[in-house]
Design a protein around this motif. Sequence first.
Motif, PDB file in Angstrom:
ATOM      1  N   ASN A   1       0.826  -1.210   0.000  1.00  0.00           N
ATOM      2  CA  ASN A   1       0.000   0.000   0.000  1.00  0.00           C
ATOM      3  C   ASN A   1       0.859   1.260   0.000  1.00  0.00           C
ATOM      4  O   ASN A   1       0.328   2.370  -0.023  1.00  0.00           O
ATOM      5  N   GLN A   2       2.166   1.074   0.071  1.00  0.00           N
ATOM      6  CA  GLN A   2       3.056   2.232   0.108  1.00  0.00           C
ATOM      7  C   GLN A   2       2.959   3.019  -1.192  1.00  0.00           C
ATOM      8  O   GLN A   2       2.698   2.466  -2.268  1.00  0.00           O
ATOM      9  N   ASN A   3       3.200   4.299  -1.072  1.00  0.00           N
ATOM     10  CA  ASN A   3       3.167   5.199  -2.224  1.00  0.00           C
ATOM     11  C   ASN A   3       4.108   4.707  -3.318  1.00  0.00           C
ATOM     12  O   ASN A   3       5.243   4.334  -3.039  1.00  0.00           O
ATOM     13  N   ALA A   4       3.622   4.720  -4.562  1.00  0.00           N
ATOM     14  CA  ALA A   4       4.410   4.188  -5.674  1.00  0.00           C
ATOM     15  C   ALA A   4       5.747   4.906  -5.823  1.00  0.00           C
ATOM     16  O   ALA A   4       6.780   4.277  -6.076  1.00  0.00           O
ATOM     17  N   LYS A   5       5.754   6.206  -5.645  1.00  0.00           N
ATOM     18  CA  LYS A   5       6.993   6.976  -5.785  1.00  0.00           C
ATOM     19  C   LYS A   5       8.020   6.550  -4.737  1.00  0.00           C
ATOM     20  O   LYS A   5       9.211   6.399  -5.037  1.00  0.00           O
ATOM     21  N   ASP A   6       7.556   6.334  -3.510  1.00  0.00           N
ATOM     22  CA  ASP A   6       8.463   5.928  -2.429  1.00  0.00           C
ATOM     23  C   ASP A   6       9.035   4.531  -2.686  1.00  0.00           C
ATOM     24  O   ASP A   6      10.221   4.276  -2.450  1.00  0.00           O
ATOM     25  N   VAL A   7       8.181   3.620  -3.157  1.00  0.00           N
ATOM     26  CA  VAL A   7       8.631   2.254  -3.440  1.00  0.00           C
ATOM     27  C   VAL A   7       9.701   2.260  -4.524  1.00  0.00           C
ATOM     28  O   VAL A   7      10.763   1.638  -4.394  1.00  0.00           O
ATOM     29  N   GLU A   8       9.427   2.976  -5.591  1.00  0.00           N
ATOM     30  CA  GLU A   8      10.347   2.972  -6.730  1.00  0.00           C
ATOM     31  C   GLU A   8      11.648   3.695  -6.409  1.00  0.00           C
ATOM     32  O   GLU A   8      12.719   3.317  -6.887  1.00  0.00           O
ATOM     33  N   GLU A   9      11.575   4.716  -5.566  1.00  0.00           N
ATOM     34  CA  GLU A   9      12.795   5.404  -5.138  1.00  0.00           C
ATOM     35  C   GLU A   9      13.637   4.493  -4.251  1.00  0.00           C
ATOM     36  O   GLU A   9      14.870   4.467  -4.363  1.00  0.00           O
ATOM     37  N   TYR A  10      12.989   3.718  -3.389  1.00  0.00           N
ATOM     38  CA  TYR A  10      13.699   2.793  -2.496  1.00  0.00           C
ATOM     39  C   TYR A  10      14.501   1.780  -3.308  1.00  0.00           C
ATOM     40  O   TYR A  10      15.691   1.551  -3.046  1.00  0.00           O
ATOM     41  N   PHE A  11      13.866   1.169  -4.302  1.00  0.00           N
ATOM     42  CA  PHE A  11      14.563   0.150  -5.082  1.00  0.00           C
ATOM     43  C   PHE A  11      15.610   0.745  -6.023  1.00  0.00           C
ATOM     44  O   PHE A  11      16.608   0.091  -6.327  1.00  0.00           O
ATOM     45  N   SER A  12      15.406   1.977  -6.466  1.00  0.00           N
ATOM     46  CA  SER A  12      16.401   2.602  -7.337  1.00  0.00           C
ATOM     47  C   SER A  12      17.715   2.850  -6.608  1.00  0.00           C
ATOM     48  O   SER A  12      18.785   2.897  -7.214  1.00  0.00           O
ATOM     49  N   LYS A  13      17.637   2.992  -5.282  1.00  0.00           N
ATOM     50  CA  LYS A  13      18.827   3.248  -4.473  1.00  0.00           C
ATOM     51  C   LYS A  13      19.402   1.980  -3.855  1.00  0.00           C
ATOM     52  O   LYS A  13      20.471   2.016  -3.238  1.00  0.00           O
ATOM     53  N   LEU A  14      18.690   0.864  -4.004  1.00  0.00           N
ATOM     54  CA  LEU A  14      19.117  -0.379  -3.362  1.00  0.00           C
ATOM     55  C   LEU A  14      20.253  -1.041  -4.135  1.00  0.00           C
ATOM     56  O   LEU A  14      20.074  -1.528  -5.248  1.00  0.00           O
ATOM     57  N   ALA A  15      21.422  -1.052  -3.550  1.00  0.00           N
ATOM     58  CA  ALA A  15      22.599  -1.703  -4.132  1.00  0.00           C
ATOM     59  C   ALA A  15      23.573  -1.997  -2.991  1.00  0.00           C
ATOM     60  O   ALA A  15      24.142  -1.074  -2.407  1.00  0.00           O
ATOM     61  N   VAL A  16      23.724  -3.276  -2.658  1.00  0.00           N
ATOM     62  CA  VAL A  16      24.565  -3.666  -1.527  1.00  0.00           C
ATOM     63  C   VAL A  16      25.707  -4.553  -2.018  1.00  0.00           C
ATOM     64  O   VAL A  16      25.474  -5.608  -2.601  1.00  0.00           O
ATOM     65  N   GLU A  17      26.933  -4.116  -1.787  1.00  0.00           N
ATOM     66  CA  GLU A  17      28.096  -4.901  -2.204  1.00  0.00           C
ATOM     67  C   GLU A  17      28.252  -6.134  -1.318  1.00  0.00           C
ATOM     68  O   GLU A  17      27.973  -6.096  -0.120  1.00  0.00           O
ATOM     69  N   ASP A  18      28.703  -7.230  -1.929  1.00  0.00           N
ATOM     70  CA  ASP A  18      28.926  -8.464  -1.179  1.00  0.00           C
ATOM     71  C   ASP A  18      30.011  -9.266  -1.891  1.00  0.00           C
ATOM     72  O   ASP A  18      30.428  -8.924  -3.005  1.00  0.00           O
ATOM     73  N   TYR A  19      30.445 -10.335  -1.229  1.00  0.00           N
ATOM     74  CA  TYR A  19      31.489 -11.172  -1.823  1.00  0.00           C
ATOM     75  C   TYR A  19      30.901 -12.056  -2.923  1.00  0.00           C
ATOM     76  O   TYR A  19      29.789 -12.583  -2.796  1.00  0.00           O
ATOM     77  N   ALA A  20      31.647 -12.200  -3.995  1.00  0.00           N
ATOM     78  CA  ALA A  20      31.219 -13.035  -5.113  1.00  0.00           C
ATOM     79  C   ALA A  20      31.269 -14.509  -4.729  1.00  0.00           C
ATOM     80  O   ALA A  20      32.052 -14.910  -3.865  1.00  0.00           O
ATOM     81  N   ARG A  21      30.452 -15.298  -5.389  1.00  0.00           N
ATOM     82  CA  ARG A  21      30.419 -16.734  -5.146  1.00  0.00           C
ATOM     83  C   ARG A  21      30.996 -17.487  -6.333  1.00  0.00           C
ATOM     84  O   ARG A  21      31.006 -16.978  -7.460  1.00  0.00           O
ATOM     85  N   ALA A  22      31.465 -18.688  -6.061  1.00  0.00           N
ATOM     86  CA  ALA A  22      32.057 -19.507  -7.119  1.00  0.00           C
ATOM     87  C   ALA A  22      31.060 -19.712  -8.256  1.00  0.00           C
ATOM     88  O   ALA A  22      29.880 -19.948  -8.028  1.00  0.00           O
ATOM     89  N   GLY A  23      31.556 -19.594  -9.482  1.00  0.00           N
ATOM     90  CA  GLY A  23      30.696 -19.750 -10.642  1.00  0.00           C
ATOM     91  C   GLY A  23      30.239 -18.433 -11.225  1.00  0.00           C
ATOM     92  O   GLY A  23      29.782 -18.381 -12.371  1.00  0.00           O
ATOM     93  N   ALA A  24      30.365 -17.360 -10.447  1.00  0.00           N
ATOM     94  CA  ALA A  24      29.987 -16.035 -10.946  1.00  0.00           C
ATOM     95  C   ALA A  24      31.047 -15.531 -11.923  1.00  0.00           C
ATOM     96  O   ALA A  24      32.196 -15.961 -11.891  1.00  0.00           O
ATOM     97  N   ILE A  25      30.635 -14.617 -12.793  1.00  0.00           N
ATOM     98  CA  ILE A  25      31.568 -14.011 -13.740  1.00  0.00           C
ATOM     99  C   ILE A  25      32.147 -12.740 -13.122  1.00  0.00           C
ATOM    100  O   ILE A  25      31.399 -11.871 -12.663  1.00  0.00           O
ATOM    101  N   SER A  26      33.460 -12.658 -13.110  1.00  0.00           N
ATOM    102  CA  SER A  26      34.112 -11.500 -12.493  1.00  0.00           C
ATOM    103  C   SER A  26      33.846 -10.235 -13.311  1.00  0.00           C
ATOM    104  O   SER A  26      34.087 -10.209 -14.514  1.00  0.00           O
TER     105      SER A  26
END
Length: 241
Positions: A126-151
């Motif tokens: 039910n959250q405002n569409a603008k707030d939802v889309e802004e939240y996901f546009s900023k969502l980017a969390v660095e983490d360690y790569a796993r075996a099989g991933a492309i560097s």
Amino acid sequence: MPKSKRSQRVALTQTAKKTREHKTNYVDMVRSAVDANNRVYLFSYENMRSNHFKDVRLHFRGGSKNSSSDGMNDDDNDSGAEGRIFLGKNKLLQIAMGRTPEDEYSDNLHRLSKVLTGSVGILCTNQNAKDVEEYFSKLAVEDYARAGAISPKSVLLTKEQIETHPVSMVEQFRKLGLPVEVKNGRVAFIGGRTEWEVCKEGKELSVEQCKILVHMGVKLAVFRIGLVCRWEKEEGSVEEL
């Protein structure tokens, strides 16, 4: 001496399968979430990590961070939540929303079903569409790569990075393929070299390479969620994002 029961293996074919009742309940749960919320988002994800995804769930359902859920399961026990996230059961989600105009649960929901394939899920909110889309546009969390991933890039280790580790790790580094030795009481590259390439851009990462990257604190993966489209209950409209 009798054989210990602890050592006995149980074939996976003997484990209980999801019953028809469970599937029916899941479909009902999805439809209840559609009824209780004003919009439904279809999203895709990259480099899924349960610890980061749990934070996304908490953001939209307003739950406690002390929840025992691992973050990857559907919100089965959170019927009073502000938002609901479902993923991992694409066929059941398609059934819940409907695959055609004739069997869709609500106007135009079948259009979401058509693109509900692969690594995707849905968010009912039910959250405002603008707030939802802004939240996901900023969502980017660095983490360690796993075996099989492309560097995504080439990584070079310098002698300064190696020197920061205790000499007790030399043998462990050697087992991972690092050409190191103890020199003047410090970890150093063999032969006096000043750097060593761990991985190349565009190449698949091995288990050993991933472990080296973790030891060196190099994060190559980024957890992201991208919104594919949005369904609005009031208008029965679907908009690509």
